[in-house]
Design a protein around this motif. Sequence first.
Motif, PDB file in Angstrom:
ATOM      1  N   LYS A 104       2.707   0.554  -0.733  1.00 36.36           N
ATOM      2  CA  LYS A 104       1.578   0.304  -1.451  1.00 36.36           C
ATOM      3  C   LYS A 104       2.185   1.300  -2.594  1.00 36.36           C
ATOM      4  O   LYS A 104       3.391   2.342  -1.643  1.00 36.36           O
ATOM      5  CB  LYS A 104      -0.056   0.991  -1.212  1.00 36.36           C
ATOM      6  N   THR A 105       1.859   1.241  -3.874  1.00 36.49           N
ATOM      7  CA  THR A 105       2.292   2.524  -5.061  1.00 36.49           C
ATOM      8  C   THR A 105       0.920   3.071  -5.356  1.00 36.49           C
ATOM      9  O   THR A 105      -0.172   3.744  -4.808  1.00 36.49           O
ATOM     10  CB  THR A 105       3.088   1.912  -5.698  1.00 36.49           C
ATOM     11  N   ALA A 106       1.409   4.615  -5.923  1.00 37.22           N
ATOM     12  CA  ALA A 106       0.700   5.082  -6.436  1.00 37.22           C
ATOM     13  C   ALA A 106      -0.394   4.633  -7.068  1.00 37.22           C
ATOM     14  O   ALA A 106      -0.404   3.894  -7.971  1.00 37.22           O
ATOM     15  CB  ALA A 106       2.038   6.520  -7.231  1.00 37.22           C
ATOM     16  N   GLY A 107      -2.004   5.018  -7.430  1.00 32.17           N
ATOM     17  CA  GLY A 107      -2.577   4.496  -7.453  1.00 32.17           C
ATOM     18  C   GLY A 107      -3.764   3.028  -7.179  1.00 32.17           C
ATOM     19  O   GLY A 107      -4.560   2.903  -7.251  1.00 32.17           O
ATOM     20  N   GLU A 108      -2.839   2.801  -5.924  1.00 30.36           N
ATOM     21  CA  GLU A 108      -3.510   2.256  -4.852  1.00 30.36           C
ATOM     22  C   GLU A 108      -4.833   1.674  -4.378  1.00 30.36           C
ATOM     23  O   GLU A 108      -4.497   2.991  -3.764  1.00 30.36           O
ATOM     24  CB  GLU A 108      -1.774   0.806  -4.414  1.00 30.36           C
ATOM     25  N   ASP A 109      -5.175   1.353  -4.096  1.00 31.79           N
ATOM     26  CA  ASP A 109      -6.001   1.277  -3.276  1.00 31.79           C
ATOM     27  C   ASP A 109      -5.817   0.771  -1.362  1.00 31.79           C
ATOM     28  O   ASP A 109      -5.303   0.479  -1.373  1.00 31.79           O
ATOM     29  CB  ASP A 109      -7.239   0.390  -3.518  1.00 31.79           C
ATOM     30  N   LEU A 110      -6.713   2.120  -0.434  1.00 30.44           N
ATOM     31  CA  LEU A 110      -6.094   1.713   0.885  1.00 30.44           C
ATOM     32  C   LEU A 110      -7.722   1.794   1.979  1.00 30.44           C
ATOM     33  O   LEU A 110      -8.656   2.375   1.266  1.00 30.44           O
ATOM     34  CB  LEU A 110      -5.298   3.112   1.512  1.00 30.44           C
ATOM     35  N   ILE A 111      -7.661   0.795   3.257  1.00 32.18           N
ATOM     36  CA  ILE A 111      -8.593   1.215   3.330  1.00 32.18           C
ATOM     37  C   ILE A 111      -8.498   1.536   5.068  1.00 32.18           C
ATOM     38  O   ILE A 111      -7.500   1.837   5.686  1.00 32.18           O
ATOM     39  CB  ILE A 111      -8.481  -0.802   3.931  1.00 32.18           C
TER      40      ILE A 111
END
Length: 843
Positions: free
Chosen positions: A366-373
Amino acid sequence: MSVTHRYTISGMTCQNCVRHVTRALSSLPGVTAVDVNLEKGSATVESSAPIPFDKVQAAVSEAGYEASDGSDPAMRRPAGTPAAPANSDEPALTPDRTSPTGPLRRTSFRVEGMHCATCVFTIEKTLRKDPGVTRANVNLATESCDLTFDPEKTTLDRIFSAVREAGYTPLLPDAEAVQIEYRKERNGLLLTAVLAGILLLLHHRTDREWILLLSVLLQGIGGWTFYRGALAALKQKTANMDTLVALGTTAALLTTIFHAFGLTPDDMVMTQALLLFFIRSGKFLEAWVKARARSLLTQTVSVLPEKAILVLPDKSTRPIPLSELTDGSTVLVPRGERIPADGTLLDPEAWVDLSLVTGESLPVRKTAGEDLIGGATNAGSPFRLQVTGTGKDTVVFRILSMVQEAQTGRPPVQRLADRISAIFVPSVIALALLSFLIFRLTTGNFHLALMALIGVLVVACPCALGLATPTAILVGTARALRMGIVFRKGEAIETLSRIDLLALDKTGTLTEGTFSDIRWTPSPSFLMSPENTLREEVLAAVQQSSHPVSQAIGISLSTQGVSPQGHPSVQETPGKGLIARWTGKEGATLHIGNLSFLRDSGIDAPESFTDLSLSGVLVGVARNGVLAGTFSLSDTLRPEAEHVLRYFSSQGVEVHLLTGDGEQEARRIARLAGISPDRVHAALSPEEKRNRIRQWEDGGRTVAMAGDGINDAGALAQASVGIAVANATALTRENGDILLLGNHLLRLEDAHRAATRTMAKIRQNLGWAFLYNLLGIPLAGGALYPFFHVFVPPYYSGLAMSLSSVTVVANALSLTFSIRETPVPPASSDKTLPEEQPSPGSA
């Protein structure tokens, strides 16, 4: 002029129900014809004038059933609307729909004291007597009730009181409730075993008075739970498993009492003691197995940690309980720890293990700004996260709500068991009395006649019928969830298991949806336009679309240093394209989409442009009505696609490709995937996809549609079962009866296998339940005695009754081992990882 109305009717179980509903609908003014279908649960009404739906609903409700006009969201909770969680102290009350007096409400709560399908029938019958209750669905396996009610006509207190008066205990959802039930059955079994053991040891060794006292004490302690249930059923003018056990054991006790006073030649101490011990043992084992089955779901979704590491403004950190975490907070996630909440990544990079949430077997970058669960595990270096959702607002909780929704539903296969259960107990009592009379009249032996009576009463087990379907669905949906498969409706399991046609979307479903080569070809007539301005406008427009093609173009332009131009208003036509408009002195209008979309918008798109992308997707761009050029994008077939399609072909399922892309691109992908050219349907709009599926269904086919959920909402809704290849972080906007959370088409194969094996277990369970009763009742009734002078003792009947329920639940529990996910094939060594791909072609 005749007006036709179509309704969905819930609660029908037999042809008597059909007659009741038909009579209720025929009584409405203006009705000229009524056709009620039991299997489809539907009614078609023809009338001389429109009929207000509230009158239809009232008439059907008065008959004891529920009507929906197809727009009733009570039959399906919107994604993201939480059900009562397992650890909540309050019932989940959610807006549901409206009634003539105001909005209806929906709630879920546990019900303690249910033993069989007759208990389910009794509670539902009790609740439907309340004029404020519009829908009641009781599930034996989860021991829960899901209902919709009008708060203007009734209250939760009144509903709970009605359940208590029926002899059951309504409980708000409680994480410890299952363990409490298990401990209660364990303690009851221990007391029963001790008293039964003492009674058997002292039998024939002590005075009759002591035997009589111990027998009464054993009946009071070991049999009280059955008396309580039987009395409650009697109040509702019904009978259940408790009735059968109470009658059988009481008959044995009375025989012992009569023997103590010299009225009968023999006692039934052994029969009474062993009956109560075996039946209580069965209830204990059943409670243990049901608790084990239910824990599968809570183990899967209870993945949030108990604490979070809060990052303070001065960059220091402090651990806090998860309950204190709020939206907007910044938290630190150490390596190997689970993410405490949904959020947005603040650091440049993170590697996340989603296996416990979506079934992904390998860490995802994942990169900066992406959503994480929330619930995923940090598989790399520590990173910071800005919280966007906690508690009920997390993806994990929404997944739990969806699965619980599926587990409360009844698939059509359950209707047979429901119809039988409604008449089962009265029929068993009649057979027991008949057996008693036959033996009394033919042999003159009262003791044998009484053994036949008791044996028939205790061998019959409506529990097995009631548990056969819901327990298998409970285990099947929980196991599927661990593989990243969410069944949103219980009936979707049965429908998916019997599909004979699978329709697949192309982009993002059959293919990767990540375009490896993006090239721009300008139009000769547009060479005088400012190229940089055009690219900036295109970027501003496509950034507002979620379609994979738009996102790919946006990423390509962004990597080349292009900045978006202004903030246009965008109107998107799913599956075709979009129109972006800028306001201001020099405002422009941009059309971006396939060439048919441009031509339909009055833009001249020469046929010569069609040949520029023989192996990819072609997207035209027009500025102020003039074609500026085209983007050609090359998509890649998923590596597992061919394997998955071979699996469905081996199951006798036809596979068709439905796509909005051109004929050449569609045939190229179909050839790589192994789809026959005559099953390729290209250049289809979303409405045309829906119509094609409707044609198949009108021809008697059972159709599954698998798509990315973005452009295929209509097709997914039309299909017999819709399957959305979902992005878990965007779960609330996905359509479909089934969600595939993993980024692999293999989950589609796994979903079908899970559905077929769950349905196989349901059929096996129903077969076991019927077999136990078909064999047990005649044997217990003395069928062998005329031929071999052999009589099955009643306590063996009690043992068989207990084992029938345990067998059914344990058979369902075996789904945890028989449903296995297909291993994801390793990426080939020559394949470039997404984060290592070269920059797309120049634009």
